[in-house]
Design a protein around this motif. Sequence first.
Motif, PDB file in Angstrom:
ATOM      1  N   ASN A 313       0.818  -1.221   0.000  1.00  0.00           N
ATOM      2  CA  ASN A 313       0.000   0.000   0.000  1.00  0.00           C
ATOM      3  C   ASN A 313       0.843   1.259   0.000  1.00  0.00           C
ATOM      4  O   ASN A 313       0.415   2.310  -0.474  1.00  0.00           O
ATOM      5  CB  ASN A 313      -0.931   0.004   1.221  1.00  0.00           C
ATOM      6  CG  ASN A 313      -2.062  -0.991   1.089  1.00  0.00           C
ATOM      7  OD1 ASN A 313      -2.577  -1.195  -0.012  1.00  0.00           O
ATOM      8  ND2 ASN A 313      -2.440  -1.620   2.181  1.00  0.00           N
ATOM      9  N   SER A 314       2.063   1.163   0.531  1.00  0.00           N
ATOM     10  CA  SER A 314       2.901   2.358   0.652  1.00  0.00           C
ATOM     11  C   SER A 314       3.290   2.946  -0.691  1.00  0.00           C
ATOM     12  O   SER A 314       3.749   4.088  -0.752  1.00  0.00           O
ATOM     13  CB  SER A 314       4.168   2.029   1.452  1.00  0.00           C
ATOM     14  OG  SER A 314       4.946   1.058   0.772  1.00  0.00           O
ATOM     15  N   GLY A 316       1.409   4.045  -2.687  1.00  0.00           N
ATOM     16  CA  GLY A 316       0.554   5.228  -2.824  1.00  0.00           C
ATOM     17  C   GLY A 316       1.184   6.493  -2.279  1.00  0.00           C
ATOM     18  O   GLY A 316       0.702   7.596  -2.558  1.00  0.00           O
ATOM     19  N   ASN A 317       2.270   6.373  -1.492  1.00  0.00           N
ATOM     20  CA  ASN A 317       2.962   7.558  -0.970  1.00  0.00           C
ATOM     21  C   ASN A 317       3.867   8.210  -2.006  1.00  0.00           C
ATOM     22  O   ASN A 317       4.363   9.313  -1.787  1.00  0.00           O
ATOM     23  CB  ASN A 317       3.796   7.182   0.259  1.00  0.00           C
ATOM     24  CG  ASN A 317       2.944   6.676   1.411  1.00  0.00           C
ATOM     25  OD1 ASN A 317       1.780   7.048   1.520  1.00  0.00           O
ATOM     26  ND2 ASN A 317       3.519   5.837   2.254  1.00  0.00           N
ATOM     27  N   GLN A 319       3.985  10.141  -4.547  1.00  0.00           N
ATOM     28  CA  GLN A 319       3.112  11.065  -5.267  1.00  0.00           C
ATOM     29  C   GLN A 319       3.805  11.791  -6.406  1.00  0.00           C
ATOM     30  O   GLN A 319       3.151  12.508  -7.169  1.00  0.00           O
ATOM     31  CB  GLN A 319       2.510  12.073  -4.277  1.00  0.00           C
ATOM     32  CG  GLN A 319       1.644  11.396  -3.236  1.00  0.00           C
ATOM     33  CD  GLN A 319       0.959  12.376  -2.302  1.00  0.00           C
ATOM     34  OE1 GLN A 319       0.833  13.561  -2.617  1.00  0.00           O
ATOM     35  NE2 GLN A 319       0.498  11.883  -1.161  1.00  0.00           N
ATOM     36  N   GLU A 337      -5.562   0.197  -3.722  1.00  0.00           N
ATOM     37  CA  GLU A 337      -6.376   1.391  -3.946  1.00  0.00           C
ATOM     38  C   GLU A 337      -5.604   2.654  -3.615  1.00  0.00           C
ATOM     39  O   GLU A 337      -5.904   3.736  -4.124  1.00  0.00           O
ATOM     40  CB  GLU A 337      -7.653   1.317  -3.101  1.00  0.00           C
ATOM     41  CG  GLU A 337      -8.653   0.275  -3.568  1.00  0.00           C
ATOM     42  CD  GLU A 337      -9.217   0.606  -4.943  1.00  0.00           C
ATOM     43  OE1 GLU A 337      -9.294   1.810  -5.284  1.00  0.00           O
ATOM     44  OE2 GLU A 337      -9.574  -0.330  -5.674  1.00  0.00           O
ATOM     45  N   SER A 338      -4.579   2.532  -2.755  1.00  0.00           N
ATOM     46  CA  SER A 338      -3.799   3.710  -2.370  1.00  0.00           C
ATOM     47  C   SER A 338      -3.100   4.349  -3.560  1.00  0.00           C
ATOM     48  O   SER A 338      -2.712   5.519  -3.504  1.00  0.00           O
ATOM     49  CB  SER A 338      -2.755   3.321  -1.316  1.00  0.00           C
ATOM     50  OG  SER A 338      -1.834   2.381  -1.842  1.00  0.00           O
ATOM     51  N   ASN A 341      -3.516   7.873  -5.150  1.00  0.00           N
ATOM     52  CA  ASN A 341      -2.794   9.081  -4.727  1.00  0.00           C
ATOM     53  C   ASN A 341      -1.630   9.418  -5.644  1.00  0.00           C
ATOM     54  O   ASN A 341      -1.062  10.505  -5.546  1.00  0.00           O
ATOM     55  CB  ASN A 341      -2.279   8.902  -3.299  1.00  0.00           C
ATOM     56  CG  ASN A 341      -3.400   8.720  -2.303  1.00  0.00           C
ATOM     57  OD1 ASN A 341      -4.467   9.320  -2.445  1.00  0.00           O
ATOM     58  ND2 ASN A 341      -3.178   7.879  -1.293  1.00  0.00           N
TER      59      ASN A 341
END
Length: 954
Positions: A313-314, A316-317, A319, A337-338, A341
């Motif tokens: 999930n990370s 998504g960080n 960006q 889903e993350s 971002n």
Amino acid sequence: MRALFSNMKGFLLLVWLLEVVCVAVAAVNPSLNDDVLGLIVFKADIRDPKGKLASWSEDDESACGAGWVGVKCNPRSNRVVEINLDGFSLSGRIGRGLQRLQFLRKLSLANNNLTGGINSNIARIDSLRVIDLSGNSLSGQVSDDVFRQCGSLRAVSLARNRFSGSIPSALGACSALAAIDLSNNQFSGSVPSGVWSLSALRSLDLSDNLLEGEIPKGVEAMKNLRSVSLARNRLTGNVPGGFGSCSLLRSIDLGDNSFSGSIPGDFKELALCGYLSLRGNAFSGELPEWIGEMRGLETLDLSNNGLTGQVPNSVGNLQSLKMLNFSGNSFGGSLPESMANCTKLLVLDASRNSMSGGLPLWIFKSDLDKVLLSENGASGSKKSPLISLAEVAVQSLQVLDLSHNAFSGEITSAVGGLSSLHVLNLANNSLIGPIPAAIGGAVSLKELVLKKNFLIGKIPMSIENCTLLTTLSLSQNWLSGPIPAAVAKLTNLQTVDLSYNNLTGNLPKQLANLANLLAFNLSHNNLQGELPAGGFFNTISPTSVSGNPSLCGAAVNKSCPAVLPKPIVLNPNTSTDASPGALPQNLGHKRIILSISALIAIGAAAVIVIGVISITVLNLRVRSSTSRDAGALTFSAGDEFSRSPTTDANSGKLVMFSGEPDFSSGAHALLNKDCELGRGGFGAVYQTVLRDGHSVAIKKLTVSSLVKSQEDFEREVKKLGKIRHQNLVELEGYYWTPSLQLLIYEYVSGGSLYKHLHEGSGGNFLSWNERFNVILGTAKALAHLHQSNIIHYNIKSTNVLLDSYGEAKIGDFGLARLLPMLDRYVLSSKIQSALGYMAPEFACKTVKITEKCDVYGFGILVLEIVTGKRPVEYMEDDVVVLCDMVRGALEEGRVEECIDERLEGKFPAEEAIPVMKLGLICTSQVPSNRPDMGEVVNILELIRCPSEGQEELG
């Protein structure tokens, strides 16, 4: 020749004189003439085809202030400090003249055609800080002497040349170096250890060489490193820790080597890193959660490694991420889903993994340009992969590749909203339904690939709006109707593949106007009429139009009739005499209201009746002579069965293909009803045991008078005896008399597939794994027969036997070759005793019987195995035809309800549903639309994909 030699001698003499002059003049006045004379000597060693150095004149007292191109001077000392001759098209060698330029700080000869090696005298220029010789054809080994005196050297580039041998170890002692670029050469061996401790180094590029060995520990000394590229070498081992201490690193490329182990944990310290490529190595383990701490990443390429687990999930960080590629690994699960971002993401490549689930909605709400998710064999969404597009208003997507997955459902009209899409590839999925007319809204499409699905209906006319199309691939679907004239308006088309569908009608003549065509495959449809004349179609390959029996023209070597009569069209659904398609009233006949299915059923029933009558008469003729031979066989068994072969004309001939015959119970057992295993279209089967305990099954043919002569019979049987395959019942021998023929087979103990499917009791039934293995084994056996030019003719569940391990074995193969007097009517009634397995072409005398008859029977068998239902089931008030029932359920979106209820959900839908769809394709009414058995085997092996809990399902 003599004149040439004389001129060469003169040239060499001139060079020597110039060097002598340089030495002499330098001794007199070095501050005035060293630069001029050194550059003139340098110029004498090279060729200048474009005259770029015309301004260099030996008559000038100084190279400064005289307009010398590519030369810069220090205005105070009036000495040359920079030579920049990039891209001057110079050739020749780098001579010794440059060593005279004692104040030279930068030498750039990049992007020329210079050859030879590097003169070590360059190292004698103490002031030299930058050497750029990239983009030439320099070769040979680089001597250590070149870098002996490198105290002031800041940057060296030898990239894009042909240097070989080891990297000079002296390079590691050039402590002031800030940039090293040796890429795109043929350097080999290991990287000098001193290079890894150059503390002033900011950029290191050793990519595209033949370097070997490991990265040593101690790279943390390179505190100022901003960029490192070791890509496309042969480096091995684990990447050591230490790069994380190089906190200024912005780019790391370790791609296409043989690095192994896990991703170094200290990479998480590289907050400024914008580019990380580890592609094409052997990294293993999971992608660590800390990857999200590398917040500066714009490009992350982890492709073609051995990474497992799920995408964390990370991610998504990240960006700032613009390109994410983790294709060619073993990632499972779904995209997190993350990642919604990652708003700057433009390219996403997750192809060739084991991911499951549908497409997340965020993909279609982002600004992605390219999405590649092909070859993720695990289960796909039960919905269309484009279902979520209905919620999306604006799209920037240019490439969408979802091929080779298990996506199902329909292609929705929302596809028309992808107005920027250039490539749409949905091939090799389980998509159903029609191609929506909204496809015309994707006006930027250049490639549309929908092959190998289960699409039905017509090619939409709206395709004419996709004027940029260069590739149109719709092959191996169930498309019907004519090829629309709209295709002829797509003037940019280069490749078209419409093969293996059920397209009908005439070809639009305008297709000949497609000037850019390179390939147009129409094969295996039901097209008719004349091929277009002109353009590409004048030289079209015959294989591109094969399998269309009603096509005519030069390419199919069939002339076209001058006038084609207009056919009478019967509409089975007419309700009034005035309706279109009704019979003319003046014919005086009643309207025909029977459906085509009913007509086929009536015809097939008539065929069976005729066959039964024919065979009954034939059997009456031979019954008495068969009984007499049986008695003779029983009486003489003790003599005849002890030899191989026996040739006594009164008692018959026995041949075993391996070993001696040894029947413990004598021939009487062959006619003993107690030993009968069953009866089929060709005769009864009995079991007997040899004295060594080996069981055999013996088929007594009951159509003896129709068998060929002994010579032909033996030749055919011996051919069948040579056919060996693990999924075929082995023919071990035969017995011959003019009125009695026996075939001796291996005994298969597990019984017939029919009994396992329809006569099992309690919980003793076939699991999904067992059923799939039976289907695959049967397909392999048929493919093997067809490769041996043998048609089975009689595929049905009673002819598929299971051994003690559950392995499928096909029996009764090739027997029709023994009976030349049986035409297809008698044959169909005799051996196709189960009406549901009979290919429709058996009822048509003008259609050739081919291997595609076996494919049809196999398709029925597949549906029977998956559903657990008989091909034709007779209810109290109805007759249910299995393939019609499954096809109807598929069209209504409830095909999963057809799966055998005894499996109680213990089956992977991602396998069962495509297998049923494959069965339906094999039962196409048009033989040319059915795949061959080799293709069927390949499809089945693609369908079988390991999934979690697979063993439990078995």
